[in-house]
Design a protein around this motif. Structure first.
Motif, PDB file in Angstrom:
ATOM      1  N   UNK C 381       0.829  -1.213   0.000  1.00  0.00           N
ATOM      2  CA  UNK C 381       0.000   0.000   0.000  1.00  0.00           C
ATOM      3  C   UNK C 381       0.863   1.263   0.000  1.00  0.00           C
ATOM      4  N   UNK C 385       1.120   4.205  -2.894  1.00  0.00           N
ATOM      5  CA  UNK C 385       0.885   5.612  -2.593  1.00  0.00           C
ATOM      6  C   UNK C 385       2.051   6.468  -3.078  1.00  0.00           C
ATOM      7  N   UNK C 388       2.070   6.969  -6.753  1.00  0.00           N
ATOM      8  CA  UNK C 388       0.985   7.809  -7.261  1.00  0.00           C
ATOM      9  C   UNK C 388       1.408   9.272  -7.385  1.00  0.00           C
ATOM     10  N   UNK C 389       2.334   9.687  -6.513  1.00  0.00           N
ATOM     11  CA  UNK C 389       2.762  11.095  -6.522  1.00  0.00           C
ATOM     12  C   UNK C 389       4.122  11.275  -7.189  1.00  0.00           C
ATOM     13  N   UNK C 391       5.108  11.993 -10.050  1.00  0.00           N
ATOM     14  CA  UNK C 391       5.308  13.083 -11.005  1.00  0.00           C
ATOM     15  C   UNK C 391       5.762  14.373 -10.324  1.00  0.00           C
ATOM     16  N   UNK C 392       5.768  14.373  -9.000  1.00  0.00           N
ATOM     17  CA  UNK C 392       6.248  15.578  -8.305  1.00  0.00           C
ATOM     18  C   UNK C 392       7.729  15.497  -7.967  1.00  0.00           C
ATOM     19  N   UNK C 423      -5.748   8.709 -15.118  1.00  0.00           N
ATOM     20  CA  UNK C 423      -5.084   7.616 -14.409  1.00  0.00           C
ATOM     21  C   UNK C 423      -6.038   7.075 -13.345  1.00  0.00           C
ATOM     22  N   UNK C 424      -6.326   5.797 -13.417  1.00  0.00           N
ATOM     23  CA  UNK C 424      -7.302   5.204 -12.489  1.00  0.00           C
ATOM     24  C   UNK C 424      -6.903   5.433 -11.032  1.00  0.00           C
ATOM     25  N   UNK C 425      -7.890   5.742 -10.215  1.00  0.00           N
ATOM     26  CA  UNK C 425      -7.656   5.887  -8.773  1.00  0.00           C
ATOM     27  C   UNK C 425      -7.545   4.548  -8.065  1.00  0.00           C
ATOM     28  N   UNK C 426      -8.009   3.471  -8.715  1.00  0.00           N
ATOM     29  CA  UNK C 426      -7.838   2.090  -8.233  1.00  0.00           C
ATOM     30  C   UNK C 426      -8.363   1.859  -6.824  1.00  0.00           C
ATOM     31  N   UNK C 427      -9.424   2.556  -6.461  1.00  0.00           N
ATOM     32  CA  UNK C 427      -9.935   2.434  -5.098  1.00  0.00           C
ATOM     33  C   UNK C 427     -10.359   1.004  -4.755  1.00  0.00           C
TER      34      UNK C 427
END
Lengths: 438, 438, 438, 438
Positions: C381, C385, C388-389, C391-392, C423-427
């Motif tokens: 997990x 996470x 997911x970020x 690109x920053x 981009x899917x959030x994949x919840x």
């Protein structure tokens, strides 16, 4: 042969030892595994919904479609409708659910006139019937969409304009006919806009009387054509209207009783609607079951902190256990099922998200089933419950229960026996026992 | 002669031109003023509650009593009970309400045994009867407190222990007897702890069956002793239990129908309970009225942002107008009334706050009455409503309403008439009209 | 020697293979078991609260005490206070928790004057200190009850009467002194009645300014006496007041920042308050943790369908997993802990219910810890996470994050790179992964 | 010359004696009437929103468009955009509001690229500028729609993908430029999808840090181009996301303080958002005003029994009075205004419903203004409030307020003065006074 729409995703397999990140397989749902004398498949009777899963595009009140599906390409609405059906049955086959459900307007396009629309329905349901035969997937239930068309804006059966009520009646006639044609095991009424936005422009009683008249016409027509599916009403408290007449299970059961319809209809309970009505997750299922009125379940969940219907896939193991316990205790849901009235999140734009969501929910309910089976087998909770009401098996308790006692009898009992004592409710003990099974 | 408990506050007068800060007089409530053929007093039938106003001390779950009353001094519980009654009637006389209401346990102290408790009740109600005669103030309703005693912790009529149910029955027997003795015009059942805290320890159906049996005993006893007051059930959705069986008006009406009790009971609707059930302020009153089941109203309000029963005095003019409109339209509330099931805020510790709160609410409802009378007289809203359903006065509409139509008739109608059109609901127009009267 | 108050219940043991109905033993909490390098005891730092568990009697707004404890016998308030402490430490020792928490008014009786009350506090805390030494149980936190006394009805620090504010200040002075004496690891401010009932009688800004001034006095006095415990504020949105100033974690953090108090206070988060504020169960814990302001947790739960604080024992395994994951990720809660601000249900009248409730919650949190440890170890997990970020970590993302970008830079980036993709959030994928661990 | 789109409805006139059913005229709003030294028009600064009133079609999650407008005919999106603007200004002129507000995507169509979209914006805003000059109607505020486009599904400023953040930045650059061009008096940020759907895929702190960085870029660019409009943030607690970061006024104010942005932004408060956050109707307006952070108001209302944003026209006279009182007390709202972020009901399909809704709300607020002016002039409520805090004007109260007191001072004060007394909060008295003015 024919086109395949979900390339790269094959039949979903049961792989109980798969790792945490492997979410494209079942780890708990094993269709043919026997639980308390039936297969999982028989207990769970999973159904995929056509509207969210094959018509849903991720639109919400603040933004347009995010989800694009390969089967939606083209410009001929009827051709797309057929392709969509083929894609859906490919999905069902890969996922392994045995049932599906639709609104009339989900599967076929709408024409300029009722006649034209009905013709489209005939054509598309021919394809559906063929696909059902090919795959063995059956129709859990059909329903009519009596809320999306602009002319239903003020209600369908409860519309103040009789012209609209008549249109709704004509639509339900066709809906029942196609349900019959496709061998639907149930037929659902969800009171989309049967409710009010403002009491200033509403005659409550008139609308409810009309609602009952409408349902009577449907029940009569069902018998006339020999359709044997169970008629179901689906409670919802609010949204889209400020007050939906089918507020919750108790309200609907009272309504049916008031209008003499209790023999013709059962309930299709959706937990997200139950929680919007201010009840606990399993409340309406328990209420309906306790009056033998539980027909089917729209298996989903909301977020308790949100005040609208989010239709999420049910993933909570405790809730799954609680509802499967009720289902086991009443001997199964048939002819109803566990219908996933749930949609992938707007942000879950990949086809694989659609699979994962269904698999996750099926696994959660399979775990619920296994947990509930242990609870039922051990019998600790049911024994506890039985003993709690033991005092009604004799003396004053028995008389009260049989409606043979009077207030004078009560007074005499107290004069003889004195004050009652305090008996612990043992809630925490029972919660701890429940946790043992989860 | 005798002691006076509210020195310094005299008879509350009607002073329509009093200034904003003068809150110890009526500016709108003028008891003998004629409105649509009856006096205000006849339409409004105000009742002061004994529990909040004469037993309330400001206690809440986070702190003890803040309010001390002069009539509570002394150490002999019976003597205090008699003084409290005298103080209450002094208050009623000064305020000018014609009705009051109590629970059995409000007016007399509780003994060690039922027999002893009943003896106290006899003694104190002798005083009450005398005071009623002296002052002309009447008992709107009595009720039994079946929720405060520890042995009611798991419910009264729905307690899993028959011993407790029997005690409750014996208590209701006495309650009905004293209601009869005092000429109560109604008798209320508020299902204090008739509900569940956890489904894990609850058999829903058994408890509801017992509840019905209990109410039948009460209805039978009422007839036996010749008590002619109206029996009422008061809906509430939750608090103190997680789920109260008498959730809302529709639920109670369905329950009564299910158990064949609809001829014996009507509803006592409390708006603060209605809003806790997730409805609009006037919803349950409208629902009950539309089925001719509105018996009485517990006039109060909550805060829409709070999730518990705050029992505030009803001060909102728009809400007052909406409920008085319903009352006017059904020709009055009698034998019910507008009973202030409301308490001064915990911080309103002065006796004068008790007067001001009642006066403020009476004035608000008097304004509501005057507004509603204009609405009824003008007939604009009712005419609008009637016209909205005009299409049910002939052809397909009339057939549907009379249960003479079939789905085939509907289809034929649409084949002949085509698609319906869109008719504006005009909600904003009606809201603007309503504002004209407020 | 001395009296024992919980005869028949001995030391609670770890019995992992006990059956479902055996709820007087731990099946998951094993104090000395090592999880990710620390003992369970170190991660979980369980604390029993004095108010609910040793002063709670089952009273609710609709009924009086149902729970009677053997240690409450007698007539000398001070003697009872000492016996109660002994009973409490017997309970702690048998249960095996290492911490407890109290309000000043829980442990010692109140006198006529502050001086007298303080004297009682001195005497009773002498006993507490001795019992702490004997048993090794420590004080997680102390707090002052600034809401129960009638004179706090309009608030304590935010009372419109400076006299009351001064009394609250004097009380907190003593509260900090006894916290210091007993080695409390924290000191909590729960803003009991710091809020408003009506804006009509409230100057919001003045009250918040006074609140800040009050907290500054406390922070200064703490430093002056060398008390090293962490000061904590506990958010709550409403109840008893209509609006509590410490609404939720974000509100309190903003308040602290506004008044320059962010270095002196952290947060004590209670999930039942979080859900009352309209957030998800773990939201405020996550919010506080993400700003390094999470000081301690009042481990409890409410019912999502109820609008008031029910203070139930936390029994939900998923919620336990989510909060233990946050605690693991920030390296533990010390000097805070998991304080059971929870009460047995009013109907759970037996002493054994008190044990079972605590054991059930401790086991639930121990399961949560074990689940969370697997999540943290697997890292799936957290890796998800992080990615997911991603690109920053360079180009425009990095510039934005460092506050070095301008809107012109953004425009130039889009001119060069074109439109973004979806981009899917994949919840659902993540929910399914979470379920794997539960 | 040119086409007229609202044939049959002319300039809305002030006709104070019109009858109840006449809802196409003002009965209270009289633009040039002087109230407390300013015209009604100056106090009320009404603004019509473009999105609901000129782009709204009645769509909801359960059905498509019901509302068709004559100006939407044609196939050239740009031409329609220009006609729509002309229709809007015709509406403004007839209604008599002096302000309007829009999102960038409301007024001009979207192209394939940002460049193309910006070109359309340039062309359409040329028309808007011309119409503003012709009519004297001004732009209260502009805002960017950073939530409808699919690529904003995971947020704009808080999107985990820097590419999307950059796009949002580029869009805001253009938005500020057109606001500047059109002389907008404010520029609003409503955090459409700045929030989270699940904590499982969210790094809360990272997203909030990015949000602050984004707002800094906007504040910097505003200064660079010399745009003098006030920047505003609009709080909302939830919907469309499960948790919106700009939860309520206090949250936003704390956020601004935390990131050093409190000098650059004020608040645009919407009461329907306030009530969704669990507060009373006027709470956030009062909170923002008390910290001098109230910039503007989105004048609307929700239904307290519904859990989503219904954006109804504000028609409640009491609420209107309460908010106008706050506005009067702070000397007006300028450069902010009362912006009707409200939509006609989906069933209100006639153009005349659009007029009636606005007129009804303008009249309600005009009544609120007149009521509030009397309250302010009489000074009874403000005097009461001032006296309530009198004890802070000397001795210990004054010291506390000036941060000069210590806890020891408090203790000494109590030692000398003894226990506090109880002072009534007088809530009912104040409510009755308020009713006097309504």
């Amino acid at each position: 042969t024919g086109k395949h729409y979900m390339m790269g995703i094959g039949k979903i397999e049961y792989q109980p030892s798969a790792g945490p990140a492997e979410t494209l397989c079942f780890k708990h749902y094993n269709a043919k595994e026997i639980i308390l004398g039936k297969t999982m498949e028989e207990w769970l009777r999973f159904s995929v919904v056509y509207w969210h899963s094959f018509r849903g595009t991720g639109t919400d009140p603040f933004g347009g479609p995010t989800i694009k599906r390969s089967w939606e390409e083209g410009s001929d609405a009827l051709e797309i409708a057929r392709n969509r059906l083929r894609a859906a049955f490919e999905f069902f086959t890969k996922l392994g659910n045995k049932y599906y459900a639709f609104h009339d307007r989900d599967i076929a396009p709408e024409g300029e006139t009722l006649e034209e629309t009905n013709k489209y329905l005939d054509e598309v349901t021919d394809v559906a019937l063929e696909l059902q035969k090919q795959t063995g997937v059956k129709l859990l239930w059909a329903t009519c969409n009596l809320f999306s068309h602009p002319w239903y804006m003020n209600g369908a059966a409860t519309n103040p304009d009789a012209h609209v009520v008549a249109f709704a009646g004509a639509q339900v006639k066709k809906g029942l006919e196609i349900a019959h044609k496709l061998g639907a095991e149930n037929f659902v009424f969800w009171g989309g806009r049967e409710g009010y936005q403002s009491l200033l422009n509403t005659n409550l009683r008139t609308e409810l009387d009309h609602y009952a008249s409408f349902l009577k016409m449907a029940a009569n027509f069902k018998k006339k054509i020999g359709f044997t599916g169970q008629l179901l009403i689906e409670p919802k408290p609010k949204e889209p209207t400020k007050h939906q007449y089918d507020y919750d299970a108790m309200t609907v059961m009272g309504f049916l009783k008031t209008y003499g319809l209790e023999g013709d209809f059962k309930l299709n309970v959706e937990p997200n609607h139950t929680t919007l009505a201010g009840h606990g997750y399993e409340h309406d299922i328990a209420v309906a079951a306790s009056y033998k009125m539980l027909g089917s379940i729209d298996a989903n969940t909301g977020s308790p902190d949100l005040g609208w219907d989010t239709d999420q896939f049910p993933m909570d193991i405790k809730n799954a256990t609680l509802i499967m316990k009720i289902i086991l205790e009443q001997g199964g849901l048939s002819p109803g099922g566990l219908n996933f009235d749930a949609k992938v999140r707007r942000e879950s734009v990949e086809p694989k998200d659609l699979f994962i969501a269904h698999i996750g929910a099926m696994d959660a309910l399979a775990r619920g089933l296994k947990n509930a089976a242990k609870i039922v087998q051990d019998g600790i909770l049911s024994q506890h419950l039985k003993e709690r009401y033991n005092s009604f098996t004799n003396t004053i308790g028995q008389k009260i229960e049989k409606d043979e006692a009077t207030l004078e009898d009560c007074e005499a009992f107290i004069a003889s026996k004195g004050n009652p004592s305090l008996i612990s409710g043992q809630q925490e003990h029972l919660e701890a026992i429940l946790n043992h099974y989860i």
